[in-house]
Design an enzyme around this catalytic site. Structure first.
Site, PDB file in Angstrom:
ATOM      1  N   PRO A 142      45.355  42.259  34.385  1.00  0.00           N
ATOM      2  CA  PRO A 142      46.621  42.544  33.694  1.00  0.00           C
ATOM      3  C   PRO A 142      47.904  42.102  34.389  1.00  0.00           C
ATOM      4  CG  PRO A 142      45.795  44.521  34.738  1.00  0.00           C
ATOM      5  CD  PRO A 142      44.748  43.464  34.944  1.00  0.00           C
ATOM      6  N   CYS A 143      48.115  40.809  34.493  1.00  0.00           N
ATOM      7  CA  CYS A 143      49.363  40.294  35.065  1.00  0.00           C
ATOM      8  C   CYS A 143      50.554  40.585  34.163  1.00  0.00           C
ATOM      9  CB  CYS A 143      49.246  38.807  35.378  1.00  0.00           C
ATOM     10  SG  CYS A 143      48.760  37.780  33.997  1.00  0.00           S
ATOM     11  N   HIS A 144      50.294  40.895  32.891  1.00  0.00           N
ATOM     12  CA  HIS A 144      51.390  41.228  31.970  1.00  0.00           C
ATOM     13  C   HIS A 144      52.078  42.537  32.342  1.00  0.00           C
ATOM     14  CE1 HIS A 144      47.716  43.032  30.263  1.00  0.00           C
ATOM     15  NE2 HIS A 144      48.518  44.018  29.857  1.00  0.00           N
TER      16      HIS A 144
END
Length: 174
Positions: A142-144
């Site tokens: 989850p880089c978002h």
């Protein structure tokens, strides 16, 4: 021996390209048909995977990943449990990516917070941003969930509109 396999899966982000490593001898400890996910990218993604000659189209190999993605996008799941390919990225990138995996669903952290978690604060924030931008597993890793220190949406290889959509699904900032 491994074979590179791929499939496309429809999503609210557009058609996702899933790329994995299939163990030629059949199922292994990794689970579903011995496939380990190597890349998940969106259309037009900066640095996203592109289907190569010799890759085998194998949507059946990604049935479990597709099921988990569908549950995530429908708001019925908050995490992914899929076997991942090993060896991607530098040691530093892998440390940053591990820090991303520890950010809880529905939460956000700043680039500076990620830098502090990996022992690279100060000028290292830029290196952390670069490592996050090279994450080959959008959504699953989850880089978002990483935002600017001021709470603004910054940088996302899949585009800021997709980042906003993902954070909205999770009920976080966006």
């Amino acid at each position: 021996m491994t074979t590179t396999v791929y499939a496309r899966v429809e999503s609210p982000l557009g058609d996702l390209l899933l790329v994995g490593e299939a163990v030629a001898d059949g199922p292994d400890a990794a689970g579903a048909a011995g496939v380990r996910l190597r890349s998940l990218s969106v259309p037009g993604q900066k640095g996203g995977a592109v289907v190569q000659d010799g890759w085998r189209h194998a949507p059946e190999a990604f049935a479990e990943v597709a099921r988990q993605l569908e549950a995530y996008f429908a708001g019925r799941s908050t995490r992914f449990d899929v076997p991942l390919a090993e060896g991607a990225g530098t040691e530093f990138q892998r440390r940053v990516w591990a820090a991303l995996e520890s950010v809880p669903y529905g939460s956000t952290v700043s680039y500076g917070e990620v830098a502090a978690r990996v022992g690279s604060s100060g000028a290292g924030v830029r290196a952390v941003g670069t490592a996050i931008g090279r994450n080959p597993l959008l959504v699953v890793r989850p880089c978002h969930r990483v935002i600017g220190a001021d709470g603004a949406l910054r940088g996302y290889a899949g585009g800021l509109e997709r980042k906003k959509l993902l954070l909205g699904i999770e009920g976080g900032a966006g």
